[in-house]
Design a protein around this motif. Structure first.
Motif, PDB file in Angstrom:
ATOM      1  N   TYR A  50      36.759  49.907  51.246  1.00 18.10           N
ATOM      2  CA  TYR A  50      37.884  49.072  50.937  1.00 18.10           C
ATOM      3  C   TYR A  50      38.009  48.431  49.692  1.00 18.10           C
ATOM      4  O   TYR A  50      36.745  48.481  49.045  1.00 18.10           O
ATOM      5  N   THR A  51      38.773  47.802  49.068  1.00 19.38           N
ATOM      6  CA  THR A  51      38.844  47.199  47.885  1.00 19.38           C
ATOM      7  C   THR A  51      38.878  45.827  48.115  1.00 19.38           C
ATOM      8  O   THR A  51      39.313  45.188  48.945  1.00 19.38           O
ATOM      9  N   PRO A  52      38.394  45.040  46.973  1.00 18.66           N
ATOM     10  CA  PRO A  52      38.461  43.463  47.246  1.00 18.66           C
ATOM     11  C   PRO A  52      39.562  42.711  47.648  1.00 18.66           C
ATOM     12  O   PRO A  52      39.583  41.943  48.404  1.00 18.66           O
ATOM     13  N   ASN A  53      40.805  43.287  47.167  1.00 22.28           N
ATOM     14  CA  ASN A  53      42.139  42.744  47.583  1.00 22.28           C
ATOM     15  C   ASN A  53      42.313  43.019  48.890  1.00 22.28           C
ATOM     16  O   ASN A  53      43.365  41.973  49.358  1.00 22.28           O
ATOM     17  N   GLU A  54      41.830  43.910  49.585  1.00 21.17           N
ATOM     18  CA  GLU A  54      42.139  43.933  50.971  1.00 21.17           C
ATOM     19  C   GLU A  54      41.102  43.134  51.853  1.00 21.17           C
ATOM     20  O   GLU A  54      41.060  43.128  53.128  1.00 21.17           O
ATOM     21  N   VAL A  55      39.829  42.776  51.340  1.00 25.79           N
ATOM     22  CA  VAL A  55      38.595  41.892  51.906  1.00 25.79           C
ATOM     23  C   VAL A  55      38.962  40.393  52.060  1.00 25.79           C
ATOM     24  O   VAL A  55      39.314  39.758  51.077  1.00 25.79           O
ATOM     25  N   HIS A  56      39.084  39.902  53.188  1.00 26.90           N
ATOM     26  CA  HIS A  56      39.460  38.346  53.351  1.00 26.90           C
ATOM     27  C   HIS A  56      38.027  37.541  53.482  1.00 26.90           C
ATOM     28  O   HIS A  56      38.149  36.608  53.229  1.00 26.90           O
ATOM     29  N   LEU A  57      37.020  38.372  54.062  1.00 24.07           N
ATOM     30  CA  LEU A  57      35.828  37.694  54.515  1.00 24.07           C
ATOM     31  C   LEU A  57      34.620  38.705  54.475  1.00 24.07           C
ATOM     32  O   LEU A  57      34.927  39.754  55.097  1.00 24.07           O
ATOM     33  N   ALA A  58      33.671  38.364  53.826  1.00 22.30           N
ATOM     34  CA  ALA A  58      32.312  39.445  53.736  1.00 22.30           C
ATOM     35  C   ALA A  58      31.400  38.621  54.253  1.00 22.30           C
ATOM     36  O   ALA A  58      30.903  37.268  54.424  1.00 22.30           O
ATOM     37  N   VAL A  59      30.553  39.452  55.211  1.00 23.89           N
ATOM     38  CA  VAL A  59      29.309  38.875  56.128  1.00 23.89           C
ATOM     39  C   VAL A  59      28.266  39.402  55.701  1.00 23.89           C
ATOM     40  O   VAL A  59      28.138  40.650  55.970  1.00 23.89           O
ATOM     41  N   GLU A  60      27.248  38.978  55.380  1.00 29.89           N
ATOM     42  CA  GLU A  60      25.592  39.518  55.361  1.00 29.89           C
ATOM     43  C   GLU A  60      24.767  38.951  56.364  1.00 29.89           C
ATOM     44  O   GLU A  60      24.619  37.594  56.351  1.00 29.89           O
ATOM     45  N   VAL A  61      24.201  40.042  57.263  1.00 29.41           N
ATOM     46  CA  VAL A  61      23.308  39.306  57.855  1.00 29.41           C
ATOM     47  C   VAL A  61      21.770  39.591  57.198  1.00 29.41           C
ATOM     48  O   VAL A  61      21.308  40.832  57.214  1.00 29.41           O
ATOM     49  N   VAL A  62      20.897  38.768  56.819  1.00 32.44           N
ATOM     50  CA  VAL A  62      19.787  38.684  55.955  1.00 32.44           C
ATOM     51  C   VAL A  62      18.742  39.418  56.906  1.00 32.44           C
ATOM     52  O   VAL A  62      18.442  38.946  58.200  1.00 32.44           O
ATOM     53  N   SER A  63      17.929  40.294  56.374  1.00 30.82           N
ATOM     54  CA  SER A  63      17.030  40.721  56.927  1.00 30.82           C
ATOM     55  C   SER A  63      15.884  40.687  55.972  1.00 30.82           C
ATOM     56  O   SER A  63      16.053  40.518  54.681  1.00 30.82           O
TER      57      SER A  63
END
Length: 212
Positions: free
Chosen positions: A125-138
């Motif tokens: 996807y491109t940034p303009n299509e993304v409303h929220l990004a989530v990272e689960v830290v390992s």
């Protein structure tokens, strides 16, 4: 050996030529488009060698096998977000976001335009299509998830970012929102037992239920 000439670094996508330099990167560097052209097998015939790889600042990063906590959090958080998302948005897991010519991370969860999520041919996807990004830290990705990737998401203009930490088997969610004046994320809340936020849409999640 097919070596690109000077000035061709932006257009080179010959992955077979790049792999001639393995394990060193090719002189012209890896690009985001290369990830769509990597072979199924590794340079020495290793099966699925490039199956879980992302591009961070021009470097190929191989993602380690997920621990059970990580896998459960991704699956259940994706389900929770998708069930509460308005019709024009969808939550999907482990899809690349192309932030630039040499930046293509793979967030654990993203909320994107439903039209983009419905396209089964998409590989990113491109940034303009993304409303929220989530990272689960390992443990192996702490620096990337806490520092490198959030800063790149912010620079690309992704408005909302969550970082999920494992606190003794219980999730803690750090919620960030983009400051348009500084193009950096500002912490808006730390959520332990229950997460309730109004943006990017009204969301309520019982965090204690997620790892079960």
């Amino acid at each position: 050996m097919n070596t690109p000439s000077d000035g061709d670094d932006v257009t080179v996508t010959d992955v077979s030529a790049a792999l001639d330099y393995w394990p060193s990167p090719p002189p012209w560097g890896w690009t985001a488009d290369d990830l769509d052209n990597l072979p199924a097998e590794g340079p020495n015939g290793e099966p699925d060698f490039f199956k879980h790889v992302e591009l961070i600042d021009g470097a190929l990063v191989f993602m380690s096998p997920q621990k059970r906590f990580h896998q459960r959090m991704i699956r259940r958080l994706t389900e929770a977000l998708d069930s509460q998302a308005p019709e024009h948005l969808s939550a999907v897991d482990q899809m690349d976001v192309k932030l630039g010519h040499r930046m293509r991370p793979c967030p654990d969860v993203v909320v994107v335009d439903a039209k983009a999520a419905d396209d089964d041919e998409r590989t990113f996807y491109t940034p303009n299509e993304v409303h929220l990004a989530v990272e689960v830290v390992s443990p192996e990705s702490e620096d990337r998830d806490r520092k490198t990737k959030p800063s790149r998401y912010a620079e690309a203009g992704i408005t909302h970012f969550w970082r999920v930490e494992n606190n003794g088997g219980s999730p803690v969610v750090y919620v960030y929102e983009l400051d348009p004046a500084t193009h950096a994320y500002a912490l808006t809340g730390i959520h332990h037992d229950r997460l309730t936020v109004p943006v990017p849409f009204p969301i309520t999640v019982d965090l204690g239920d997620l790892p079960r």
